[in-house]
Each structure stands twice: as C-alpha cells, then as structure tokens.
Write an enzyme that holds these catalytic residues in place. Structure first.
Site, PDB file in Angstrom:
ATOM      1  N   TYR A 100     -41.531  14.891 -31.875  1.00 47.78           N
ATOM      2  CA  TYR A 100     -42.159  15.561 -30.735  1.00 47.78           C
ATOM      3  C   TYR A 100     -43.524  16.114 -31.146  1.00 47.78           C
ATOM      4  O   TYR A 100     -44.518  15.921 -30.450  1.00 47.78           O
ATOM      5  CB  TYR A 100     -41.248  16.689 -30.235  1.00 47.78           C
ATOM      6  CG  TYR A 100     -41.797  17.471 -29.082  1.00 47.78           C
ATOM      7  CD1 TYR A 100     -41.700  16.985 -27.778  1.00 47.78           C
ATOM      8  CD2 TYR A 100     -42.408  18.709 -29.280  1.00 47.78           C
ATOM      9  CE1 TYR A 100     -42.190  17.719 -26.699  1.00 47.78           C
ATOM     10  CE2 TYR A 100     -42.894  19.442 -28.215  1.00 47.78           C
ATOM     11  CZ  TYR A 100     -42.785  18.944 -26.932  1.00 47.78           C
ATOM     12  OH  TYR A 100     -43.279  19.664 -25.867  1.00 47.78           O
ATOM     13  N   ALA A 102     -45.475  15.166 -33.620  1.00 46.30           N
ATOM     14  CA  ALA A 102     -46.411  14.059 -33.856  1.00 46.30           C
ATOM     15  C   ALA A 102     -46.898  13.462 -32.536  1.00 46.30           C
ATOM     16  O   ALA A 102     -48.078  13.139 -32.381  1.00 46.30           O
ATOM     17  CB  ALA A 102     -45.750  12.987 -34.715  1.00 46.30           C
ATOM     18  N   LYS A 104     -47.166  14.968 -29.645  1.00 46.83           N
ATOM     19  CA  LYS A 104     -48.054  15.909 -28.951  1.00 46.83           C
ATOM     20  C   LYS A 104     -49.412  15.988 -29.643  1.00 46.83           C
ATOM     21  O   LYS A 104     -50.437  16.195 -28.991  1.00 46.83           O
ATOM     22  CB  LYS A 104     -47.390  17.278 -28.824  1.00 46.83           C
ATOM     23  CG  LYS A 104     -46.160  17.261 -27.902  1.00 46.83           C
ATOM     24  CD  LYS A 104     -46.516  16.788 -26.501  1.00 46.83           C
ATOM     25  CE  LYS A 104     -45.356  16.804 -25.547  1.00 46.83           C
ATOM     26  NZ  LYS A 104     -45.731  16.528 -24.154  1.00 46.83           N
TER      27      LYS A 104
END
Length: 189
Positions: A100, A102, A104
């Site tokens: 998550y 990475a 974002k």
C-alpha cells in the site's frame, strides 16, 4: 450516470471513457480514489497480494490519468485531476502495509509526471490523507488507534467530509493555480 469497471483493466478504462464521452461529451474533473490494502507481516505476504495492490492502486491511477487525461487535454478549457495518495506514500510507513505504501508513493510520482505532461491545460494534484474514519479502518486494533491518535496533533482521525472538502476545492473552478502539488491532510502528525 454510473460506469462500472476495473480501473486497472485497460479495456475497461477505455470502455468507461467512451461511455463518458457518449453521455456527457466533456469531462471537467477526474478524481482517482480507488485503493486496497492487505495488512500482514512482510514475510507472510504473498507476492500476488503485493502485485494486486500495486496493480489496483498505482496502475489504475495511471490508466485513468492516461486515457481520461488525454480526453480532458483535448477540450478547450482548463480541467482538473485529483489523485488520492496517502501520508503512507510520503513519510508515514508501516511494514505491514508495504505494498500500500509503495503504491501510494507511486501515485505521487504519477501526479508529478502527469502535471508536467498535461500543463498548462490540466491542473494535476494529489491529496495525501492520514488516518480517516473509513470502512477500511473500522476494525483496527484499539491499541493501534490509540497510539496513532496520540501522534496526531488534533488527537483524532479525520472525517471523510474533511478530505472531500479539499478534493472538492482542487477540482473546482476556484482552483486556478494549484498544480503539481501533494497536499498532506493529516491533522498534524
């Protein structure tokens, strides 16, 4: 009108764009807000879950910006794209949500690149919320919630409408000069 489809599926994105073109003829604002997360220890995380999260969160944002952005760029007016990232993509990382985080961070990079690519006709920005009272966070362990609230200057999680207000402004005609920005909205963390 509601268009259903998988934003990480290129053919679905193209089909949804055609539906928007045929129904409305123009598009003023695109908000990319899809996101999934699977919290678990790194050594327990199958690569397939990492890939699924990256595909949905990052590839989906890329495809929507690529296809819908091209259509928006061809219009004879200023339009806006708002991508929803997270503080997890900046400086608030959790190893249990490494995929998550990475994804974002990738959304922030996509925002910067699309802002450059589409200037001066599309204002492309990202919002990076911290903790929010959402379905995704409703079952968090109480000790984690208490620990995180302690770190937040305002001593609470955000309400969804507080994030929506910032997205609304960035997507509105009132926004005439905010471009290529990643705006943290985390209550002070």
């Amino acid at each position: 009108m509601v268009c259903y489809g998988d934003i990480a599926n290129e053919e679905d994105v193209k089909r949804m764009l055609e539906e928007v073109k045929n129904t409305f003829g123009t598009l003023d604002v695109l908000v990319n807000n899809a996101g999934i997360v699977y919290d678990m220890e790194i050594e327990d995380r199958p690569t397939t879950l990492f890939e699924e999260t990256m595909h949905n969160n990052a590839t989906g944002t890329y495809l929507m910006c690529k296809y819908f952005g091209k259509f928006m760029y061809e219009q004879d007016k200023i339009t806006r794209i708002v991508n929803v990232s997270s503080t997890n993509g900046i400086d608030c990382n959790f190893p249990t949500s490494i995929d998550y985080d990475a994804s974002k961070a990738a959304i922030i990079s996509l925002t910067k690149n699309f802002a450059m690519e589409y200037a001066p006709k599309i204002l492309v920005n990202a919002v990076a919320p911290g903790w929010i009272n959402t379905e995704m966070n409703k079952d968090l362990p109480k000790d984690l919630v208490d620990e995180e609230i302690f770190k937040i200057y305002l001593k609470r999680f955000a309400e969804p409408k507080e994030i929506a207000s910032l997205i609304y402004y960035l997507g509105s005609e009132e926004n005439t000069f905010v471009n290529n920005e990643v705006i943290k909205i985390d209550g002070g963390y």
